[in-house]
Write a protein that holds these residues in place. Structure first.
Motif, short mmCIF file in Angstrom:
data_model
loop_
_atom_site.label_atom_id
_atom_site.label_comp_id
_atom_site.label_asym_id
_atom_site.label_seq_id
_atom_site.Cartn_x
_atom_site.Cartn_y
_atom_site.Cartn_z
N LYS A 219 22.67 19.17 42.06
CA LYS A 219 21.25 19.20 41.76
C LYS A 219 20.70 20.60 42.06
CE LYS A 219 20.51 14.28 42.66
NZ LYS A 219 19.73 13.28 43.44
N ALA A 220 20.41 21.34 41.00
CA ALA A 220 19.96 22.72 41.15
C ALA A 220 18.63 22.79 41.90
CB ALA A 220 19.83 23.40 39.79
N TRP A 221 17.74 21.85 41.62
CA TRP A 221 16.43 21.91 42.26
C TRP A 221 16.53 21.66 43.77
CZ3 TRP A 221 14.55 17.80 45.04
CH2 TRP A 221 15.15 16.55 44.82
N LEU A 222 17.44 20.75 44.15
CA LEU A 222 17.63 20.47 45.57
C LEU A 222 18.30 21.66 46.27
CD1 LEU A 222 17.36 18.47 47.87
CD2 LEU A 222 19.55 17.47 47.21
N MET A 223 19.22 22.33 45.57
CA MET A 223 19.87 23.52 46.11
C MET A 223 18.82 24.60 46.42
SD MET A 223 22.32 26.28 44.17
CE MET A 223 20.87 26.81 43.22
N LEU A 224 17.96 24.87 45.44
CA LEU A 224 16.94 25.90 45.62
C LEU A 224 15.97 25.52 46.73
CD1 LEU A 224 16.18 26.74 41.87
CD2 LEU A 224 17.54 28.07 43.50
N LEU A 225 15.64 24.23 46.81
CA LEU A 225 14.71 23.77 47.84
C LEU A 225 15.29 23.97 49.24
CD1 LEU A 225 12.07 22.32 48.58
CD2 LEU A 225 13.29 20.14 48.34
N MET A 226 16.58 23.62 49.41
CA MET A 226 17.20 23.75 50.73
C MET A 226 17.39 25.22 51.12
SD MET A 226 19.97 20.62 50.84
CE MET A 226 20.26 20.87 52.58
N ILE A 227 17.78 26.04 50.16
CA ILE A 227 17.93 27.48 50.46
C ILE A 227 16.58 28.08 50.84
CG2 ILE A 227 18.48 29.73 49.46
CD1 ILE A 227 20.66 28.39 47.83
N ALA A 228 15.54 27.73 50.10
CA ALA A 228 14.21 28.24 50.41
C ALA A 228 13.75 27.76 51.78
CB ALA A 228 13.21 27.78 49.33
N ALA A 229 14.03 26.48 52.09
CA ALA A 229 13.67 25.95 53.40
C ALA A 229 14.42 26.69 54.51
CB ALA A 229 13.97 24.45 53.46
N GLY A 230 15.69 26.98 54.27
CA GLY A 230 16.48 27.71 55.25
C GLY A 230 15.92 29.10 55.52
#
Length: 489
Positions: A219-230
């Motif tokens: 899931k690309a959107w979840l990947m971007l969300l987690m990286i941004a959160a990190g």
């Protein structure tokens, strides 16, 4: 205790087994997947989490050396690691394997590795002997990572993949026995504060980023969300560090560690070295087992080429350090590594030859990594005085292990995403990612200074020019300070 081989053997052996643990599972992908009823992605998760836990907790581990003492933390780390290895040996499913390998072995490694480099720095106080010590320890790190597939493959084929974890536990017992004679040159400081909030923020930030990368194929959107959160969590971490220092308290990580330009560049090169090495190990092992149908021993034998390359050049670290500047060695190492990765990419993508076609590329990569692994460690570790050794050791090891986890996560995710549908294309894309990383390392290495600056370290362990540069010349100056002497001329 004299700073001789008796002190170096348990330290180097500890680094070997921890690096071994990071790569030996690569040749067990098929066996573990079948035995535990999981997938290649499940094994990749366990390997990546092990490397990530090390990266996330290495900085706190380095800080705890000051509070509890270097030898005591070294021994504690060995015990935790050994328990984790035994848990893996009897794991009934992926969950227990993750607990033993990723969590317990990861925590144990984070506790015992910082003392290895701190004790080596304190035991070996002149440039020549320190280069020899770091050369041996770094060589064992590289050999452990490169020989992990071979030794793991031999044990898996002869007995079982579970026996490979029993082997790790037995090595830990040997290290415990050999390490009894180690002494701690500096007293422990039990009343020293420990930054719990900083530990949580740094760990969560790194875990979110790497976990996000692992989700790239789903899931690309979840990947971007987690990286941004990190990234946001890490921003809060550095804000916390500045606030804590401004209040006169001791944070998890002093911002002074980022004041040395040379040390910063050295840590980036460390990160990229391990990213390429561990990424290559996982990608090639997965390709051979899943696509070509090789068993554990066949896969492990292929990696002998990389082991020979790393061992040969790493053991020459002392001699090379006398003849060539550290920048030259690091630049050459990355250039050779780029050539090796490209050889793996071109030969496998466009050749109909068997796995033997991989040998030249793996050997070249081993030579390249072996050339630069010791100078990168020496640059970083020698940039600061003894007051900051606990922190810089933890930061340096954290950066290196973050590179290992990123290599397995990024390159591993690329190949796992299409390994059953378009295996050759997925392999080529993964190797291309690693080639770009190695090329980036070469560009970073070119920014290291050619000449040795003259500024010496200040009393707080930073350099006299405000923490700008630290090199081999400054190692001698740091040693003079530690011995309470005045610098001459």
């Amino acid at each position: 205790m004299r700073a001789d081989s008796r002190a170096l053997v348990p330290l180097a052996l500890a680094q070997f087994i921890c690096s071994f643990a990071g790569s030996n599972m690569n040749v067990m992908i098929s066996d573990i997947s079948h035995d535990l009823n999981t997938t290649v992605a499940g094994v990749q998760l366990s390997i990546t989490l092990f490397l990530l836990v090390m990266a996330a907790l290495m900085i706190p581990g380095g800080k705890l050396t000051d509070k509890f003492g270097r030898k005591r933390l070294f021994q504690l780390g060995l015990i935790v690691y050994g328990v984790g290895a035994l848990a893996c040996a009897v794991a009934p499913g992926l969950g227990v394997l993750v607990l033993g390998n990723s969590i317990l072995e990861g925590v144990g490694t984070a506790l015992l590795i910082p003392p290895v480099y701190i004790l080596a720095t304190l035991y070996f106080t002149d440039l020549t002997s320190r280069a020899r010590a770091f050369g041996m320890i770094s060589a064992m790190a590289g050999v452990g990572a490169a020989a992990g597939p071979l030794i793991g493959g031999l044990i898996t084929s002869a007995i079982s993949w579970r026996a490979a974890f029993v082997f790790q536990a037995l090595v830990i017992v040997v290290i415990v026995v050999l390490g009894r004679r180690l002494t701690d040159p500096l007293p422990a400081q039990p009343d020293r504060e420990f930054d719990v909030r900083g530990t949580v923020l740094s760990a969560v930030g790194l875990i979110l980023i790497v976990s996000g990368i692992l989700l790239a194929s789903k899931k690309a959107w979840l990947m971007l969300l987690m990286i941004a959160a990190g990234i946001v969590v890490l921003w809060f971490f550095f804000r916390h560090v500045r606030t804590t220092e401004a209040a006169g308290k001791e944070p998890l990580l002093s911002m002074r560690l980022f004041g040395s330009r040379v040390a910063n560049l050295g840590m980036v090169t460390q990160n990229l070295q391990w990213l390429v090495l561990m990424g290559t190990s996982f990608v090639v092992a997965a390709f051979l087992q899943v696509v070509r149908g090789y068993n554990a021993i066949q896969t492990g034998l292929i990696f002998t080429a990389a082991t020979v390359g790393i061992l040969g050049t790493s053991l020459l670290a002392e001699r090379l350090a006398k003849r060539w500047p550290q920048r030259t060695l690091i630049e050459t190492g990355f250039f050779v590594t780029v050539v090796g990765v490209c050889a793996l990419l071109l030969i496998v993508a466009w050749s109909t030859g068997g796995a033997l076609a991989l040998l030249p590329g793996l050997f070249i990569i081993g030579v390249g990594i072996g050339l630069m692994i010791t100078p990168s460690v020496n640059i970083v570790q020698s940039a600061f005085g003894e007051k900051l050794q606990g922190e810089i050791s933890g930061l340096s090891r954290s950066v290196s292990n973050l590179g290992s986890s990123l290599g397995t996560a990024v390159a591993g995710t690329v190949i796992v995403a299409g390994i059953t549908r378009t295996p050759e294309r997925s392999y080529a894309l993964a190797m291309l990612v690693l080639a770009i990383a190695a090329l980036g390392g070469l560009l970073i290495a070119e920014r290291l200074p050619k000449a040795q600056p003259s500024g010496g370290p200040a009393a707080d362990g930073t350099t006299a020019d405000g923490g700008a540069d630290a090199t081999q010349t400054e190692v001698l100056e740091i040693d003079e300070q530690q011995n309470g002497k005045r610098l001459e001329g």
